[in-house]
Design an enzyme around this catalytic site. Structure first.
Site, PDB file in Angstrom:
ATOM      1  N   ALA A  54      -4.088   7.253  -5.375  1.00  0.00           N
ATOM      2  CA  ALA A  54      -2.670   6.874  -5.441  1.00  0.00           C
ATOM      3  C   ALA A  54      -2.622   5.370  -5.704  1.00  0.00           C
ATOM      4  O   ALA A  54      -2.492   4.559  -4.788  1.00  0.00           O
ATOM      5  CB  ALA A  54      -1.962   7.231  -4.142  1.00  0.00           C
ATOM      6  N   ALA A  79       0.845  -1.194   0.000  1.00  0.00           N
ATOM      7  CA  ALA A  79       0.000   0.000   0.000  1.00  0.00           C
ATOM      8  C   ALA A  79       0.882   1.246   0.000  1.00  0.00           C
ATOM      9  O   ALA A  79       2.102   1.167  -0.154  1.00  0.00           O
ATOM     10  CB  ALA A  79      -0.935   0.000   1.206  1.00  0.00           C
ATOM     11  N   ASN A  80       0.257   2.404   0.168  1.00  0.00           N
ATOM     12  CA  ASN A  80       0.984   3.669   0.290  1.00  0.00           C
ATOM     13  C   ASN A  80       0.291   4.539   1.327  1.00  0.00           C
ATOM     14  O   ASN A  80      -0.689   4.119   1.930  1.00  0.00           O
ATOM     15  CB  ASN A  80       1.089   4.368  -1.070  1.00  0.00           C
ATOM     16  CG  ASN A  80      -0.274   4.652  -1.675  1.00  0.00           C
ATOM     17  OD1 ASN A  80      -1.104   5.337  -1.075  1.00  0.00           O
ATOM     18  ND2 ASN A  80      -0.532   4.103  -2.866  1.00  0.00           N
ATOM     19  N   ARG A  81       0.789   5.735   1.525  1.00  0.00           N
ATOM     20  CA  ARG A  81       0.322   6.575   2.633  1.00  0.00           C
ATOM     21  C   ARG A  81      -0.843   7.499   2.269  1.00  0.00           C
ATOM     22  O   ARG A  81      -1.184   8.384   3.041  1.00  0.00           O
ATOM     23  CB  ARG A  81       1.479   7.422   3.173  1.00  0.00           C
ATOM     24  CG  ARG A  81       2.598   6.619   3.814  1.00  0.00           C
ATOM     25  CD  ARG A  81       3.628   7.554   4.463  1.00  0.00           C
ATOM     26  NE  ARG A  81       4.652   6.815   5.160  1.00  0.00           N
ATOM     27  CZ  ARG A  81       5.816   6.435   4.631  1.00  0.00           C
ATOM     28  NH1 ARG A  81       6.080   6.744   3.367  1.00  0.00           N
ATOM     29  NH2 ARG A  81       6.699   5.768   5.337  1.00  0.00           N
ATOM     30  N   SER A  82      -1.449   7.314   1.125  1.00  0.00           N
ATOM     31  CA  SER A  82      -2.549   8.197   0.736  1.00  0.00           C
ATOM     32  C   SER A  82      -3.705   8.100   1.731  1.00  0.00           C
ATOM     33  O   SER A  82      -4.146   7.007   2.090  1.00  0.00           O
ATOM     34  CB  SER A  82      -3.053   7.830  -0.661  1.00  0.00           C
ATOM     35  OG  SER A  82      -4.202   8.589  -0.983  1.00  0.00           O
TER      36      SER A  82
END
Length: 400
Positions: free
Chosen positions: A273, A207-210
């Protein structure tokens, strides 16, 4: 003018509540029908009798009154606009957190009508981070605000927090309810937001930090301008924006499928994102750490390119807006991305700081005509500005 428009006026606790009597007179003079709800705090500063005399209607103040058994639902559904003036810090906090312990807060939770708040409070309360966070949350759901102004307060001090003057509130109401206030009426906008989660095994994912905050704010802002909005959202912890249809997905492939299912659309804003890669072969069982064994090797595969796919789709939206979250050479990378993907605009931002998860953003809007550098703004303000630019690009000019 406001001929035949139905306004529900909610009066909360503030010494400035006396101004709503003049506001009500102005609304009636403009042709509006005004119903009033008085909170316990509001009743400390203005009487039911005064409001009833000016509105020409019975004033509502008790959630538990016999005649109000379903009255709060009726009051929530009837108006063209709900106006909260004054909007105290307490009522704003209730609205932001979905509390419903009196008639006013219950109506605000149940209404589907647009909501306009006119804050009024002590300058220290206005500047408190909790108040600012509550207002940001409300803005992300499409709640509009007028004021507050700056000036002398009831206490022997001055500063921001003064209730806007009745004429200013009236102008904001007329702007929201005038035909030109919804330039995107009849348009369908597709918005994506948040991260995607790409599974490694049944318990792990990439995942990412969005946070999804910017995309959710854009969806809300487009809805305020009259668009029918479909928001395809990755996993986030945000409430649904007011008046927006939300489709929840996990992975990039699910997001693409949901976007294609939402077509045709007039506008596409791809703010999500999306993970560029996924694990080529998802494990069916949890990967176990074995003492002495090397870490597992994850073979990666490219995810579908949602922005490029929609930009070249047979049912391509008339305006396709992409996002470029960069950590260096922001404008250069965004300019190249716009040409490579085939979209019309790119909204570029530098995410090397605390933008992902934060409440502010600095935008560069990249179009075929060049680059617009926007100042640092709250994400809700970025959304409103972008929605206005979109409306200017796709909405027909007013007649005459």
């Amino acid at each position: 003018m406001l001929n035949d428009r139905r306004i529900l006026l909610i009066v909360s606790g503030s010494v400035a509540a006396y101004k709503v009597l003049d506001l009500t007179r102005l609304l009636r003079k403009a042709g509006a029908t005004v119903a009033a709800v008085l909170t316990a705090g509001g009743a400390r500063f203005v009487t039911k009798e005064a409001l009833a005399g000016i509105t020409g209607q019975r004033v509502h103040d008790d959630l538990w009154a016999a005649e109000a058994e379903i009255g709060h639902i009726r009051l929530a559904r009837l108006p063209d606009l709900v106006v909260v003036a004054p909007a105290s810090a307490d009522l704003l906090a209730k609205m932001a957190n979905g509390l419903a312990d009196d008639l006013a807060s219950t109506i605000l939770l149940a209404t589907r009508a647009p909501v306009l708040v006119a804050p009024a409070m002590n300058p220290a309360m206005w500047d408190h981070p909790a108040t600012r966070a509550n207002l940001a949350a409300l803005a992300s759901r499409g709640v509009q605000a007028v004021g507050p102004g700056v000036g002398a307060m009831a206490e022997p001090e001055s500063g921001p927090g003064r209730l806007s003057e009745p004429a200013e509130i009236l102008a904001a109401i007329e702007a929201l309810l005038s035909p030109g206030a919804q330039p995107l009426a009849g348009k369908h906008a597709l918005v994506t937001a948040g991260p995607t989660h790409e599974p490694i095994d049944p318990v792990r994912y990439i995942a990412n930090r969005s946070s999804g905050k910017q995309g959710y704010a854009i969806a809300a802002a487009l809805a305020v301008l009259g668009a029918r909005v479909t928001l395809v959202s990755g996993p986030v912890g945000l409430p649904d924006p007011r008046g927006v249809t939300v489709v929840r997905v996990e992975s990039a492939r699910e997001m693409l499928a949901a976007c294609e299912a939402a077509l045709p659309a007039d506008i596409a804003v791809m703010a999500a994102a999306v993970a560029d890669w996924r694990v080529a072969r998802e494990a069916t069982q949890k990967l176990k750490k074995t003492p002495g064994a090397a870490a597992p090797t994850l073979e990666m595969a490219l995810n579908p390119d949602i922005l490029a796919t929609l930009s070249h789709h047979a049912s391509r939206p008339g305006l396709v807006v992409g996002f470029a979250a960069e950590t260096e050479a922001v404008v250069e990378h965004a300019t190249a991305k716009r040409l490579r993907k085939g979209c019309d605009w790119i909204v570029a931002n530098d995410v090397s700081g605390d933008v992902m998860g934060g409440d502010r953003n600095t935008i560069h809007l990249v179009t075929a005509a060049g680059v617009e550098d926007w100042p640092e703004l709250p994400k809700a303000a970025v959304a409103e500005r972008l929605a206005a630019r979109i409306a200017g690009a796709v909405a027909p000019p007013p007649p005459g």
